[in-house]
Structure formats: structure tokens, C-alpha cells
Design an enzyme around this catalytic site. Structure first.
Site, PDB file in Angstrom:
ATOM      1  N   HIS A   1     -44.726  -4.268   0.337  1.00  0.00           N
ATOM      2  CA  HIS A   1     -44.435  -3.402   1.102  1.00  0.00           C
ATOM      3  C   HIS A   1     -45.244  -2.159   1.747  1.00  0.00           C
ATOM      4  CE1 HIS A   1     -40.594  -5.660   1.062  1.00  0.00           C
ATOM      5  NE2 HIS A   1     -40.492  -5.233   2.499  1.00  0.00           N
ATOM      6  N   GLY A   2     -46.017  -1.774   0.661  1.00  0.00           N
ATOM      7  CA  GLY A   2     -47.014  -0.692   1.257  1.00  0.00           C
ATOM      8  C   GLY A   2     -47.659   0.039  -0.156  1.00  0.00           C
TER       9      GLY A   2
END
Length: 395
Positions: A237-238
């Protein structure tokens, strides 16, 4: 080799700066941070391309020898930027022999309008309120305002992401592609395991088929396999520690629930069902998911800890920035109530009841009137509002 190349490209664009920054902070190094522009949706189309290579290697699908058809799959624009992650084997037949029908085109328009309404009406309304609350920081919010901000973001991210998925599925259907569903009312789940079977289904199934099962699945090292999957989910996700913390948070409860379930099975305990137990289970799930979204939304892990501390009254603001009614005006309150309703199973039950009892012409007219109304309000909100990009564009 191809999988490694894809991962190397993903690492460079998305994680290289994160690793450099972490080394600088932990080891006191002075590595120069290179400014790297992150391509929109790189995680989605990288995983999509990898699934084709892996499926060909496994002989699950034949090699696509037409480079233009393969390019069509790789850059399939309706869902390219923010999913759902479409596997080649799911649409291989439609790439070779695709047909567009009036029924599919009509359904695609309806689905697109529903997704547009989710995003422009509910998600964007929640975004304005949530951003205002978060911008004040933990030191200027009361516990009730902090809770409203967390609930608002829980609704925002669902209607933002599921809205994009609906629009992508609708656009795909209009062009003759049948994409798999990406959401199935995740906020009615009774545990975190069920939540992840209903939330971002394409990502969960991707990790299950390409990571969890190859690691051993349920056959060996189950807890380690689950821990690895959710660690990778956070990383996917990041490039930030709070995303990793969010993945670990979800993974921890997955492991706890599995351990409790296995212990019950070992002792032969029969779990009786009742509406009260179901209600408690749903409240528990929403509570854990809500706190998880605070970790996800926070700019940094420390900010998440401070925000959660404010929610539970551990941090008491010295000076409250604005009152609750400043954030929760009539429009925001209305959208929050509608968001809660449409995140539940109530609308689908009402729609089923109407379809079953009302004459078909009446049901059709009512549906079209509602769609036109949603489209009109969505357009008005887009024209009158500020620009709110989809949350998952950054992934």
C-alpha cells in the site's frame, strides 16, 4: 527473471526513497535522496502484469502471441490506475473474442453511475470533514470529534475505493469485459478474516494464490505465511512505516482469530449462533477496522498513536479548535447517515424486496429515476466542489 524485473521497477519508483530515508534515520547516514516521481497506480498494473507471467509459467493460460492483445490487457484503462486487479486468465477469452451487447452496455452505465455517486456524493463529502479534523491535529480535537473523524474516514475510504471499482467494472462491461467484483459489503463482517474476504477482493486473492499458497498455505507454517502476507499487504500500500504498521495490525488479529478458532476446534467447542453474538462480532470487527484506518490515514505512525490516544481520552486538548457542529453540519451528518446505511446490507434487501413484489415496469421506472437523481447530484457536487482524487491513485 520477468517477475524479478517487475519487482525491481516497483522497488525503484515506490520504495527506493523510503529505504534511503530509513537508512539515514536509523544509521545516521547521509545518503542523498533522489526525487523520484511515482507513476499513478504502479502497484496495480505491476501486480497485474506479474499475474500473467506467473500464470503462463504455471501453464494456467497459454502464451498470448499477439503483442497488441497482450498490450490491451496490460494497459486496460478502465481499471488500470486503481483496480480491481484483473488477471489475464479471467478475461483471456474476451480479449480474443469480445462481444458488446445492449444488456451489458446498459448495466455498465448503471454501475458507472452508482460508482460516481459513491465517490462524488458520499466519499468527497466525508473527505472534506475528515481533512478538516485531521488538519487540526490531535491536540485541538476532543475525543468525540476524533471519533467522528475516524468514522468519517472509514466511510470515505470504502465509498472512494468501491466507487472507483464500480466505475471500472461498469466501464469494462460497456466495452465487453466482465471484471470480478472487488467488494462485498465488508463492513457487515463478523471478524477480520471475513473482512479481508470482502474488502479489496482482487488483492486478497492475488496474495492468496501467488504468495500464501506457494509458501505452504494451510499445510505448513500457517501463522508465518499469514504474517508474511499481511506484512506484504502493508508494504504494497505504500512506502511508509504507518502502512506497514497497518498491515501488521490486521495480520495480528487474523492470527489471533485463527488461534482462537483452532483452539475451539481442538476442544470440540460448538459455537451457538444468535443475533446478539452476531451483533457483538460485527461491532468488534468495525472497532478493529476503524482503528486500523486511523493508522492507515495518519501521515506517520506517531500521528496515528496520538490520534488514537485522543479518541480514548488519553490526550486531552488544551484548546479545542472548533466545535463538533462546525465539522458535522447538516450535509455532512446526512451523508454520514447515508454512508452507514449504504455500507450495510439494508439497501440490497430493500432492492430484492421491491424486485420481488413490485411489477417489473414499476421497478424499472423507480430504478431509472434513482439513477438519474444520483447522476444529477453527483455532477452538481463535482461542479461545485473542489478536486478530490481517488485515495488509491497513490498506490
Amino acid at each position: 527473471m520477468t517477475v524479478a524485473a517487475n519487482l525491481a521497477i516497483l522497488f525503484y519508483f515506490k520504495y527506493f526513497n523510503f529505504v534511503e530515508d530509513s537508512i539515514n534515520k536509523v544509521l545516521g547516514a547521509d545518503l542523498q535522496i533522489v526525487e523520484i516521481i511515482l507513476p499513478i497506480g504502479i502497484s496495480f498494473f505491476t501486480f497485474q502484469g506479474m499475474s500473467y507471467v506467473i500464470d503462463v509459467y504455471r501453464k494456467d493460460v497459454p502464451v498470448q502471441k499477439n503483442i497488441f492483445k497482450l498490450a490491451l490487457y496490460i494497459v486496460l484503462f478502465p481499471q488500470l490506475i486503481a483496480g480491481p486487479i484483473v488477471r489475464y486468465k479471467d478475461i483471456a477469452s474476451e480479449i480474443d473474442d469480445r462481444r458488446v451487447t445492449i444488456e451489458d452496455f446498459s448495466y455498465g452505465i448503471e454501475r458507472f453511475i452508482i460508482g460516481l455517486g459513491k465517490k462524488a456524493i458520499i466519499a468527497n463529502s466525508m473527505a472534506s470533514m475528515v481533512d478538516s479534523i485531521w488538519n487540526n491535529g490531535a491536540t485541538e480535537n476532543t475525543w468525540i470529534i476524533a471519533w467522528i473523524g475516524s468514522i468519517g474516514y472509514t466511510l470515505q475510504i470504502y465509498f472512494d475505493f468501491s466507487g472507483y471499482s464500480d466505475m471500472a467494472i461498469g466501464l469494462g462491461r460497456m466495452f465487453g469485459f466482465h471484471f470480478n467484483e472487488n467488494f462485498n459489503m465488508p463492513y457487515i463482517s463478523k471478524n477480520i478474516s471475513e473482512f479481508w474476504r470482502r474488502w479489496h477482493i482482487s488483492l486478497s486473492s492475488w496474495f492468496k494464490d501467488y504468495v500464501y499458497i506457494p509458501l505452504g498455505g494451510n499445510r505448513k507454517h500457517v501463522y508465518l505465511n499469514l504474517a508474511i502476507v499481511f506484512l506484504l499487504t502493508g508494504i504494497w500500500h505504500g512506502a511508509s512505516w504507518h502502512y506497514i504498521a497497518w498491515g501488521v495490525w490486521n495480520g495480528a488479529f487474523i492470527l489471533i482469530e485463527r488461534a482462537v478458532r483452532k483452539n475451539r476446534e481442538k476442544r470440540g467447542v460448538q459455537v451457538t449462533k444468535s443475533w446478539m453474538k452476531d451483533l457483538v462480532a460485527k461491532i468488534y470487527t468495525l472497532f478493529i477496522v476503524n482503528l486500523g484506518w486511523v493508522i492507515f490515514r495518519a501521515p506517520h505512525t506517531r500521528d496515528a498513536v496520538e490520534y488514537i490516544a485522543t479518541m480514548f481520552g488519553i490526550i486531552v486538548p488544551k484548546q479545542v479548535g472548533f466545535s463538533l457542529l462546525w465539522y458535522l453540519d447538516r450535509w455532512s451528518l446526512t451523508m454520514m447517515i447515508l454512508g452507514i446505511i449504504f455500507a450495510s446490507s439494508l439497501p440490497s434487501k430493500v432492492a430484492t424486496m421491491i424486485k420481488k413484489n413490485a411489477p417489473e415496469p414499476v421497478e424499472t421506472i423507480v430504478r431509472y429515476i434513482l439513477l438519474i437523481l444520483v447522476f444529477y447530484i453527483a455532477i452538481m457536487r463535482i461542479v461545485a466542489g473542489t478536486y478530490n482524487p481517488f485515495i488509491y491513485f497513490q498506490f
